[in-house]
Motif scaffolding. Structure first.
Motif, short mmCIF file in Angstrom:
data_model
loop_
_atom_site.label_atom_id
_atom_site.label_comp_id
_atom_site.label_asym_id
_atom_site.label_seq_id
_atom_site.Cartn_x
_atom_site.Cartn_y
_atom_site.Cartn_z
N UNK A 39 0.86 -1.18 0.00
CA UNK A 39 0.00 0.00 0.00
C UNK A 39 0.90 1.23 0.00
N UNK A 40 0.73 2.05 -1.03
CA UNK A 40 1.57 3.24 -1.18
C UNK A 40 1.07 4.38 -0.31
N UNK A 41 1.93 5.36 -0.12
CA UNK A 41 1.52 6.62 0.49
C UNK A 41 1.32 7.62 -0.65
N UNK A 42 0.37 8.52 -0.48
CA UNK A 42 0.17 9.57 -1.50
C UNK A 42 -0.29 10.86 -0.87
N UNK A 43 0.02 11.95 -1.56
CA UNK A 43 -0.49 13.25 -1.09
C UNK A 43 -1.77 13.61 -1.85
N UNK A 44 -2.25 12.74 -2.75
CA UNK A 44 -3.51 13.11 -3.43
C UNK A 44 -4.68 12.86 -2.47
N UNK A 45 -5.77 13.60 -2.72
CA UNK A 45 -6.95 13.46 -1.84
C UNK A 45 -7.61 12.11 -2.11
N UNK A 46 -8.21 11.51 -1.08
CA UNK A 46 -8.92 10.25 -1.32
C UNK A 46 -10.09 10.46 -2.30
N UNK A 47 -10.30 9.48 -3.17
CA UNK A 47 -11.49 9.51 -4.02
C UNK A 47 -12.64 8.93 -3.20
N UNK A 48 -13.86 9.17 -3.65
CA UNK A 48 -15.02 8.63 -2.93
C UNK A 48 -14.84 7.13 -2.71
N UNK A 49 -15.07 6.70 -1.49
CA UNK A 49 -14.99 5.26 -1.22
C UNK A 49 -13.61 4.79 -0.79
N UNK A 60 -0.62 14.57 3.92
CA UNK A 60 -0.57 15.92 3.35
C UNK A 60 0.77 16.02 2.61
N UNK A 61 0.90 17.04 1.74
CA UNK A 61 2.18 17.20 1.02
C UNK A 61 3.31 17.40 2.03
N UNK A 62 3.02 18.16 3.12
CA UNK A 62 4.07 18.42 4.13
C UNK A 62 4.49 17.12 4.82
N UNK A 63 3.51 16.30 5.18
CA UNK A 63 3.83 15.01 5.83
C UNK A 63 4.65 14.14 4.89
N UNK A 64 4.26 14.18 3.61
CA UNK A 64 4.97 13.34 2.64
C UNK A 64 6.44 13.78 2.54
N UNK A 65 6.65 15.10 2.48
CA UNK A 65 8.03 15.59 2.35
C UNK A 65 8.86 15.20 3.57
N UNK A 66 8.23 15.23 4.75
CA UNK A 66 8.95 14.82 5.97
C UNK A 66 9.33 13.35 5.87
N UNK A 67 8.40 12.55 5.37
CA UNK A 67 8.68 11.11 5.24
C UNK A 67 9.82 10.88 4.25
N UNK A 68 9.91 11.71 3.21
CA UNK A 68 11.03 11.59 2.25
C UNK A 68 12.33 11.88 3.00
N UNK A 69 12.30 12.96 3.80
CA UNK A 69 13.53 13.32 4.54
C UNK A 69 13.96 12.21 5.48
N UNK A 76 10.01 7.07 -4.51
CA UNK A 76 8.85 7.96 -4.54
C UNK A 76 8.90 8.74 -5.83
N UNK A 77 7.76 9.28 -6.24
CA UNK A 77 7.72 10.05 -7.49
C UNK A 77 6.58 11.06 -7.40
N UNK A 78 6.67 12.06 -8.25
CA UNK A 78 5.62 13.07 -8.36
C UNK A 78 4.82 12.69 -9.61
N UNK A 79 3.59 12.25 -9.41
CA UNK A 79 2.78 11.73 -10.53
C UNK A 79 1.47 12.51 -10.60
N UNK A 80 1.11 12.99 -11.78
CA UNK A 80 -0.14 13.74 -11.97
C UNK A 80 -0.31 14.82 -10.90
N UNK A 81 0.77 15.48 -10.53
CA UNK A 81 0.67 16.60 -9.59
C UNK A 81 0.64 16.21 -8.12
N UNK A 82 0.85 14.94 -7.80
CA UNK A 82 0.87 14.52 -6.39
C UNK A 82 2.06 13.60 -6.12
N UNK A 83 2.42 13.53 -4.84
CA UNK A 83 3.49 12.60 -4.45
C UNK A 83 2.91 11.21 -4.23
#
Ligand code: 5GP
Length: 190
Positions: A39-49, A60-69, A76-83
């Motif tokens: 199960x990946x981590x992502x900064x994109x918002x959950x879709x319905x369901x 959040x994008x900030x949490x994701x960046x901390x996890x990268x650090x 990790x990658x930046x895909x379709x505007x999200x981490x």
């Protein structure tokens, strides 16, 4: 005492909407608990369901960046505007315990994984045609028009990476694609 053989790492990539998730879920269903889905981590918002911890870990994008650090991702990658990123600990613990792990990740992430895990089994899922891919993304009806456009543009680029993968499957007919993916798994996991 003999050491448990490490599990195989399978990487499944392909354009958004091609059916990777359905295919991966089918394999996991067949071979659980010997095959597990990362199960990946992502900064994109959950879709319905979608639920945190089920489809993704939503950061959040900030949490994701901390996890990268903190070096928490195997890639990790930046895909379709999200981490998006693969948690390293889950991956390592399962491979070490002899379980086979499936990563459903984009082409950038897949190439990074291959650098660090040269034995990873790389599978590309392609759509029968570009028009069919567009129709599937639209039918899924889960993305904004902007996001759909972005995903379609990326799809063209992603198709250019197909030859980097050891295996490629055209998902024209779902049961046939499942059979093909299953054959690849059986070759490795027996
Ligand atoms: P979606 O937002 O549609 O769930 O996923 C968008 C893209 O991100 C898909 O191509 C998916 O395979 C990719 N993706 C999901 N998780 C990861 C990840 O951990 N790392 C990378 N590099 N890509 C991912």
């Amino acid at each position: 005492m003999s050491k448990t053989a490490r599990g195989f790492l399978f990487v499944v990539s392909g354009p958004s909407g091609v059916g990777k998730t359905v295919l991966c879920n089918e394999i996991v269903k067949r071979y659980a608990p010997h095959v597990v889905y990362s199960i990946s981590a992502t900064s994109r918002a959950p879709r319905g369901g979608e639920t945190n911890g089920q489809e993704y870990y939503f950061y959040s994008a900030a949490e994701f960046k901390k996890a990268i650090e903190r070096d928490e991702f195997a890639e990790w990658a930046f895909v379709h505007g999200n981490y998006y990123g693969t948690p390293r600990r889950f991956l390592e613990e399962n491979l070490e315990a002899g379980r086979h792990v499936i990563l459903n990740i984009d082409v950038q992430g897949a190439l990074k994984i291959r650098e660090n895990y040269p034995d990873a089994v790389m599978v590309f899922i392609a759509p029968p045609t570009f028009a069919e891919l567009e129709s599937r993304i639209r039918k899924r009806n889960m993305d904004s028009e902007d996001s759909i456009k972005h995903r379609l543009e990326n799809a063209c680029q992603e198709m250019g990476y197909k030859d980097q993968y050891r295996y490629s499957i055209v998902n024209d007919n779902l049961p046939e694609a499942i059979t093909e993916l299953n054959e690849i798994f059986v070759d490795y996991i027996g």
